[in-house]
Design a protein around this motif. Sequence first.
Motif, short mmCIF file in Angstrom:
data_model
loop_
_atom_site.label_atom_id
_atom_site.label_comp_id
_atom_site.label_asym_id
_atom_site.label_seq_id
_atom_site.Cartn_x
_atom_site.Cartn_y
_atom_site.Cartn_z
N UNK A 1 4.36 36.16 66.73
CA UNK A 1 3.49 35.08 66.26
C UNK A 1 4.05 34.35 65.05
N UNK A 2 5.36 34.13 65.01
CA UNK A 2 5.95 33.49 63.83
C UNK A 2 5.52 32.02 63.75
N UNK A 3 5.31 31.38 64.90
CA UNK A 3 4.87 29.99 64.88
C UNK A 3 3.54 29.86 64.18
N UNK A 4 2.66 30.85 64.38
CA UNK A 4 1.36 30.82 63.72
C UNK A 4 1.50 30.90 62.20
N UNK A 5 2.48 31.72 61.74
CA UNK A 5 2.70 31.82 60.29
C UNK A 5 3.11 30.46 59.72
N UNK A 6 4.03 29.77 60.40
CA UNK A 6 4.44 28.44 59.95
C UNK A 6 3.27 27.46 59.96
N UNK A 7 2.46 27.51 61.03
CA UNK A 7 1.36 26.56 61.15
C UNK A 7 0.28 26.81 60.12
N UNK A 8 -0.06 28.08 59.86
CA UNK A 8 -1.18 28.40 58.97
C UNK A 8 -0.78 28.46 57.50
N UNK A 9 0.47 28.87 57.21
CA UNK A 9 0.87 29.08 55.82
C UNK A 9 1.93 28.10 55.31
N UNK A 10 2.54 27.37 56.21
CA UNK A 10 3.57 26.42 55.80
C UNK A 10 4.97 26.97 56.01
N UNK A 11 5.91 26.04 56.11
CA UNK A 11 7.29 26.47 56.40
C UNK A 11 7.95 27.17 55.23
N UNK A 12 7.51 26.89 54.02
CA UNK A 12 8.10 27.62 52.88
C UNK A 12 7.75 29.09 52.94
N UNK A 13 6.50 29.40 53.32
CA UNK A 13 6.12 30.80 53.49
C UNK A 13 6.83 31.40 54.70
N UNK B 1 0.56 42.64 53.54
CA UNK B 1 0.89 41.34 52.94
C UNK B 1 1.65 41.53 51.62
N UNK B 2 2.41 40.50 51.24
CA UNK B 2 3.13 40.53 49.96
C UNK B 2 2.95 39.16 49.30
N UNK B 3 2.06 39.12 48.30
CA UNK B 3 1.77 37.85 47.67
C UNK B 3 1.13 36.90 48.65
N UNK B 4 1.70 35.71 48.78
CA UNK B 4 1.19 34.72 49.73
C UNK B 4 1.70 34.96 51.14
N UNK B 5 2.62 35.91 51.28
CA UNK B 5 3.22 36.17 52.59
C UNK B 5 2.31 37.12 53.38
N UNK B 6 2.00 36.79 54.62
CA UNK B 6 1.15 37.67 55.42
C UNK B 6 1.94 38.90 55.90
#
Length: 393
Positions: free
Chosen positions: A278-290, A346-351
Motif C-alpha cells: 500500500x505504498x501508493x496510499x502512503x503517498x496519497x495520504x501523507x505526501x511524497x516527502x513522507x 510509526x516513526x514521527x510523521x511516518x506511518x
Amino acid sequence: MEELLLWRWSTTVQITSAIVLAIFMVAFGRAVGRPDTRWWAAAYVANLGAMAVTVLYWYGVPPELVPDAVTRFAYMGSKTLFILCLTAGVFAFRHPLGYTPFTVRRSLLLAAGVGVFGAVSVPTINLLGLAQHALIASVLGIGAWWCFRRPATGLGWLGIGLALRAALGLGEAVAYGLTEIDAAVAQSPWMQRALAAHSSFDTGAEWLIVLGCVVAVARRSEVELNRSHAELHRANLALIEAVQRDPLTGLANRRALGPLLEVAGRHGATLMFFDLDDFKRINDEHGHDIGDACLKRFADALRDRFPDADGLVRYAGDEFVLVDTDLPASEFEQRVQALRIDLGVPRGREPELHFSVGAHRFAGGHIDIDEALREADQAMYRNKAERRASLRG
C-alpha cells in the motif's frame, strides 16, 4: 704552436657538438612544450652563440672588423645567458606552475651586464677565462644544489651534469688564474695542454646535462601520466558509483543488479524480492516527502538487518532486491520477522510500514537473471496474497 692547434681542435669539436645540441634541444623543447624545456632550449642556443664567437676569434677574424671588446662582450654575454637559462630551467622544473626568478628580461639584463663587464674590465684571455669560468662554477653549482634537494623529482642526472660542469669550471678558473699570475705550475706542459683541450671536457659535461634534461622530463612525464591515470581511474569509479547508486536511499540501483547476480551466480545465492504494501496510499495520504522518508527508512532497516548481504538494490519505486550467498533459510525468516517488527510502528510523521517478500534460491553456474527475478517476484506476490487473505480472515 702545439697548444694553439690543440685549442683550435678542441674548440672545433665543441662548436660541432654545440650545433647538434642546440638543434636537438630546440626540437625537444618544441615537442614537449614545457616551460623548463623552453629555458633549456634557449640555453643551448645561447651556448651555440658563445661557441660561434670563440670560433671566429680563434680562426683569425681581423680585429679591425670585430674589436676585442665586442668579442669579449658577445662571448661573456652569451655564455652567461647559457648558464642562467640552464638554472632557470631547473627552477621552472621544480615549480608546479613553471615559475622561475630568472625571467627572460632579467636574464638578458644580467647577461648583458656581464658582457659589458667583460668588454670594459677584462683585458686578457686569461682574466676572461678566470671570470667566465668562475661564474659558470657559481651559477651551475647553485643549479646542481637545487637539483639534489629533491632527487625524487627526476633531477638526479641533471644535477650530476651541472655539478660536473661546475667542477670543470672551477678547475678551469683556477688554471686561468694561475696562468695570469705566471705561476710555475701554469707553465708546465700538462697544464698548457689541459687548458688547450678543456673545451672537449666541457662538451662531455654539456652532453650529460642534456641527458639529464631528457631524463628529468621523461621521469616527470611518467609521474604525471601515472597521476592522471590514477585520477581518471578514481573519476571512472565515481562515475560508475553515481550511475549505479540510487540517490534517495543510497542503495545500488537496478543497473548494478546484473553484474551482482553474475558474480553471485558462480557459487549460488538467494534472491529476495521486497515490495512495500500500500505504498501508493502512503503517498496519497501523507505526501511524497513522507513517502520518500519511508523509502529511506526501509532501506536503512534492510542495511541494519542484513549487514552481511552481498548486495542491496532499490529495484524500482517501492521494490527492493537483496542478494546473499550464505544466509540459511531459517535465519532469513528470523531477520525478516525482526524487520517487520522494526517497521511495524510509526516513526514521527511516518506511518508504520508493511511489506511482502519472496525468495528464490539458485544453484551455482550459469544463471538466467530474468528467470531468477521472475521466480522471486512471483514468490513475493504469493506472499502478498497470503498476507491479504490472513488479514481478511
